[in-house]
Design an enzyme around this catalytic site. Sequence first.
Site, PDB file in Angstrom:
ATOM      1  NE  ARG A 111       6.055  -1.247   1.982  1.00  8.59           N
ATOM      2  CZ  ARG A 111       6.286  -1.013   3.279  1.00  8.59           C
ATOM      3  NH1 ARG A 111       6.185  -1.979   4.151  1.00  8.59           N
ATOM      4  NH2 ARG A 111       6.616   0.176   3.691  1.00  8.59           N
ATOM      5  CE  LYS A 157       4.006   4.984  -4.564  1.00  9.33           C
ATOM      6  NZ  LYS A 157       4.379   4.126  -3.413  1.00  9.33           N
ATOM      7  NE  ARG A 184      -3.986   1.963   8.229  1.00  7.69           N
ATOM      8  CZ  ARG A 184      -3.233   0.995   7.760  1.00  7.69           C
ATOM      9  NH1 ARG A 184      -3.715   0.210   6.824  1.00  7.69           N
ATOM     10  NH2 ARG A 184      -2.032   0.803   8.207  1.00  7.69           N
ATOM     11  N   PRO A 236      -3.571   4.037  -2.971  1.00 11.14           N
ATOM     12  CG  PRO A 236      -4.345   6.119  -2.294  1.00 11.14           C
ATOM     13  CD  PRO A 236      -4.036   4.748  -1.793  1.00 11.14           C
ATOM     14  CD  GLU A 237       0.771   0.648  -5.934  1.00 11.52           C
ATOM     15  OE1 GLU A 237       1.657   0.577  -6.801  1.00 11.52           O
ATOM     16  OE2 GLU A 237       0.318  -0.344  -5.354  1.00 11.52           O
TER      17      GLU A 237
END
Length: 263
Positions: A253, A59, A125, A2-3
Site C-alpha cells: 500500500r 469493516k 467500483r 470506508p474504514e
Amino acid sequence: MPELPEVESYRRLAERTVGRRVGEVQLRDRRYLRGGTEPDELQQVLHGAQIAGARRIGKLLVLDLGDAGAGRRLGVRFGMTGRLQVDDQLGVDRLLHASDRLEPAWQRFAVRFTDGGLLAVHDPRLLGGVSLDPDEAALGPDAATVTPAALARALQGSTTALKARLLDQSRLAGVGNLLADEILWRASLAPARPAGSLSPAELRRLHRRLHQTLVELLERGGSHLGELVPHRTPGGRCPRDGGELRRATVGGRTTWWCPTHQR
DNA sequence: ATTGTGGCCTGCCCGC
DNA sequence: TGCGGGCAGGCCACAA
C-alpha cells in the site's frame, strides 16, 4: 474510503432498520455477491426476514436476521467506494477517492422493507459486496476495542512490516491504509519496522494512539479526518516537525511517513 | 504456515 | 477539447 469509522457510521444508520421486515430484494449485479452466495439463496433468505440487529466487526457490517430468516446473517463489505443508504439518508457525507455523485447504476444491492423504506448499497467500483453468513471468525479483534494484550499478540513473533500486520484483517479488524498511516505517525513508529520488534513501551504507545485515533475519528465520522491525511501528498510536510514526508510502498500500500520522528 | 503479489473494478485527474 | 495512462486500495486468489 470506508474504514472502521465509516463502517461504524453505517452501522448506526443500519440500526434504523431493526425490527423492519424485508419485502423486495434488488441485486443489480451478481458480481456484487461474495463468499459463494447465490442470488436465489439471497432472495429466499432475505424475503420475509426481519432485521434483528446491526453489528460491526472491523469493516464488516453484519445484519442479524429474525423471523423467516432466523439464525441467518447478512454481511456487507464496502470496499473503498461503498456507501450505505437507509431510507433517504446516507451514512457519510464524503468519501476520499470516491465520487460524491449517486448514480442509479451504482446502486448494487437494495432491500425494500414492507413499510416502504429502503436499505441500499452504492458502490461505483464493485470492490465491496454482500454475502450470507460471513465468516466472522476469520477476523481478528476489532481495532476499536482491542486490548493492549491482544494487540501485542497480533504483532508478536512476526518479521513482516508493522504496517502490513496492522492491515491484516485476520489479526486486527478495522484498520485500513489511511488509519494505519495516521496511527503510526501518532505513535512515532516507522511503518516498515518488523511487527515483532516493538518494545513493551512502544507497544503501549501504539495501543494508546490506536485507541485515541479511533475515538477521535469515530467522533468526527471519517478516517480521512486525521491530522496526517491532508499531508499525504507530494511535497507534503510533517505537521509535527515540518520535515518532508516520505512515500513508499509498504504492505502493498502507498505509505506516507515522517522519517524524522517515526522510528 | 506465512508472506508477498497481482487482479478485480471504474471514476477521476493530469499531461499531451 | 478529447484522450490515454496512471492512480486510488479493500479484499481475494494464488504463488513462493
